[in-house]
Every structure is written in structure tokens, then in C-alpha cells.
Design an enzyme around this catalytic site. Structure first.
Site, mmCIF file in Angstrom:
data_model
loop_
_atom_site.group_PDB
_atom_site.id
_atom_site.type_symbol
_atom_site.label_atom_id
_atom_site.label_comp_id
_atom_site.label_asym_id
_atom_site.label_seq_id
_atom_site.Cartn_x
_atom_site.Cartn_y
_atom_site.Cartn_z
ATOM 1 N N LYS A 16 -17.810 -49.424 -54.932
ATOM 2 C CA LYS A 16 -16.919 -50.231 -54.102
ATOM 3 C C LYS A 16 -17.270 -49.986 -52.642
ATOM 4 C CE LYS A 16 -13.546 -52.284 -55.390
ATOM 5 N NZ LYS A 16 -13.457 -53.668 -55.905
ATOM 6 N N THR A 61 -15.232 -50.458 -60.220
ATOM 7 C CA THR A 61 -15.224 -50.308 -58.761
ATOM 8 C C THR A 61 -13.792 -50.250 -58.235
ATOM 9 O OG1 THR A 61 -15.333 -52.698 -58.307
ATOM 10 C CG2 THR A 61 -17.418 -51.522 -58.593
ATOM 11 N N ARG A 178 -35.302 -46.933 -11.900
ATOM 12 C CA ARG A 178 -34.684 -48.026 -12.629
ATOM 13 C C ARG A 178 -33.415 -47.542 -13.306
ATOM 14 N NH1 ARG A 178 -37.802 -48.752 -18.486
ATOM 15 N NH2 ARG A 178 -37.642 -46.574 -19.122
ATOM 16 N N GLN A 225 -38.461 -43.002 -24.849
ATOM 17 C CA GLN A 225 -38.986 -42.126 -25.893
ATOM 18 C C GLN A 225 -38.838 -40.653 -25.498
ATOM 19 O OE1 GLN A 225 -40.373 -44.970 -24.914
ATOM 20 N NE2 GLN A 225 -41.658 -45.907 -26.503
ATOM 21 N N HIS A 253 -32.100 -53.493 -21.117
ATOM 22 C CA HIS A 253 -32.781 -53.747 -19.856
ATOM 23 C C HIS A 253 -31.824 -54.249 -18.773
ATOM 24 C CE1 HIS A 253 -36.528 -53.135 -21.935
ATOM 25 N NE2 HIS A 253 -36.267 -54.110 -22.780
#
Length: 304
Positions: A16, A61, A178, A225, A253
């Protein structure tokens, strides 16, 4: 290789999905809320159901749903401990259930501030992130994977992106200053020898979340990263009980708006946030020589 025409049943599970359960504890005038979305999936000897239509081993279920509600009556605790209780029940109650996968999302509620103090029984949804948990029982082995998603973070400087290869399709300009923003989705797998009865999963979760946030703030980011790895390393250095941590993080961005047509400068202050397309960074940070545990991650989408 000759293809066989003998058709057999492969791996299978059932259960379920997304059982919404809200537990209110009312033992004092100061109430407490536990809010979960739980999925239960059983694995084991269900071949006859698939091949013969014999439901003798099919735990309905609906029964799985009712079990979630009944267990919530006794309290939830941490999502991990709640799922472990479900795993113990289904594999202990039914001999042919040899394992399974139990998953939960947990939603946080904060007390409303009213007249200068926290209200006893009125709450506002905390939208900072969604907590996640998965328990996989595979025979005698239990895997616990905790995590979070939709943790949106941003820093306005100390980030850049330079030195990337350029070809005839490259238009992106290099920058040493940035905005760096992302929605953190992270899952960390505990060692299989973890003493679950002695583990405070709530405390561990709060500490790991704090470390992830702290790790995001630290160091100059040459790329998302690098920041991802720093965050994962910080968690593993502080928590020896964690074997590995996986991330899926979009690069949200923010592009500098050209205000020169209006006779205005823009000293890195006005941006537009682009929701798509976006860079998507995924990686695993782990201890050296960590044994792979693919069964723990099966069914968790979006993590390499």
C-alpha cells in the site's frame, strides 16, 4: 545466445502506497503532532498469486494500511523506528514474507506564536524541507536510509565557475562571483551493523541536516560538485555510523540582468532566477572500500 521462450516470474513486491497518517498526542494540554506519508511493500513467496491466482499468501494492501494506523496509535517516534517496527511485524507475522521495503516522508509542524508564547494546540506547517526514511529488509539484513529533500539553500557570493572547456556551442561566460543556489536532496545509509535500538534517529537527523547546511556555507565554491563533496565529507567525518551519503542537487541558476538599456549599472545586485533548464549534479560520497548495497537503494529514484 538463444532466447528462451520459457516465461518465468522475476523480482516482485507489492503493498500500500502513500498512507497518510497524522498522530496527535494528547496526554497533556500541550499537544504534539507527527505527520507521515508511509508506503509498505512486501517481498517473499508470492509466486502462486502471480501464476495461479492463488491469494493464500497475499496480505491485503488494505491490511497493510490498517497496520500503519494501528501502529501509529502506539506512537510514531522517529520515521526510521516506525518503519523498523513495521518491518519486524510483517516479516515476523507471516512466514512467507522474507523482506520488504518501507518508506516514509515526514512533515514538520511548528507551534504558532500567539500572545508572546507558543500555542499548545495550534500549529503552522514548517516548509523548510521534507524528511525521508527507507527501511529495506532483505532476509537477515536490514538497511536504513535516512534523508531529506527540497532543502533550498542559496549563497550570494563566494562562488564562481571558470576553467571549463569551450567549443563552438559554448556561450556561458566565466565568473568568479555568482549566486549559488540549489535544492538539496540527500540520502544517507547507515552501516548494517547499526544498533537500531540504541540509535536516536531524530537527533542524528537534526545533526546531519545542520552539518549539510554548515558545509554549504564553508569554503569558496569553484563548482556545485565541489560543494556537494564538501557537504558529504563533513557528514561522514562526524558520523561513523553512516556508510555513504548520496546527493541529487539542481543548480538553480541566477542570471545577472542587463540594465544598460535603461541607463543603469548592475553591480551584481539584480538577477532573474531561471527555473529551467537547470544543471543537475548527482554523486555519492562514501568511505573508502565501502561495500556496495544496491538492494538498499533499489526504488530510490534520482540517486546514482
Amino acid at each position: 545466445m538463444t532466447m528462451s521462450n520459457n516465461i518465468v516470474l522475476g523480482e516482485n513486491q507489492y503493498g500500500k502506497a502513500e498512507v497518510r497518517v497524522v498522530k496527535v498526542t494528547r496526554d497533556t494540554d500541550r499537544h504534539h503532532i507527527e505527520d507521515l506519508n508511509v508506503t509498505s511493500q512486501l517481498r517473499g513467496d508470492f509466486q502462486a498469486a502471480h501464476l495461479e491466482g492463488d491469494n493464500g499468501h497475499v496480505v491485503a494492501t488494505d491490511t497493510q494500511k490498517n497496520t500503519v494506523y494501528a501502529f501509529a496509535r502506539e506512537g510514531v517516534g522517529s520515521p526510521e523506528s516506525f518503519l523498523l517496527r513495521l518491518a519486524d511485524h510483517f516479516t515476523g507475522e507471516f512466514d512467507w514474507v522474507t523482506g520488504g521495503r518501507w518508506e516514509a516522508e515526514a512533515y514538520s509542524w511548528d507551534r504558532i506564536q500567539a500572545h508572546g508564547s507558543e500555542h499548545n494546540h495550534s500549529f503552522v506547517r514548517n516548509g523548510q524541507e521534507v524528511r525521508t526514511a527507507v527501511v529495506v529488509r532483505d532476509g537477515a539484513t536490514t538497511h536504513v536510509v535516512s534523508g531529506l529533500k527540497d532543502l533550498t539553500v542559496l549563497k550570494t557570493t563566494e562562488s564562481g565557475f571558470v576553467g571549463f572547456p569551450r567549443d563552438k556551442y559554448t556561450t556561458l561566460q566565466e565568473t568568479t562571483d555568482r549566486i549559488l543556489a540549489t535544492d538539496v536532496s540527500a540520502r544517507w545509509r547507515y552501516n548494517t551493523n547499526l544498533d537500531v535500538a540504541a540509535t536516536d534517529f531524530n537527533k542524528s537527523y537534526e545533526d546531519i541536516k545542520a552539518l549539510l547546511l554548515e558545509g554549504f556555507t564553508e569554503n569558496y565554491s569553484h563548482a556545485l560538485q565541489q560543494t556537494l563533496f564538501d557537504m558529504g565529507k563533513k557528514v561522514l567525518e562526524a558520523h561513523s555510523e553512516v556508510a555513504e551519503i548520496k546527493f541529487s542537487m539542481p543548480n538553480k541558476h541566477h542570471f545577472l540582468v542587463d540594465l544598460s538599456p535603461f541607463g543603469l549599472d548592475n553591480p551584481n545586485e539584480v538577477f532573474y532566477a531561471a527555473d529551467r533548464p537547470y544543471g543537475l549534479i548527482e554523486a555519492t560520497v562514501q568511505r573508502e572500500n565501502t561495500a556496495a548495497a544496491p538492494v538498499a537503494w533499489s526504488g530510490i529514484a534520482g540517486f546514482c
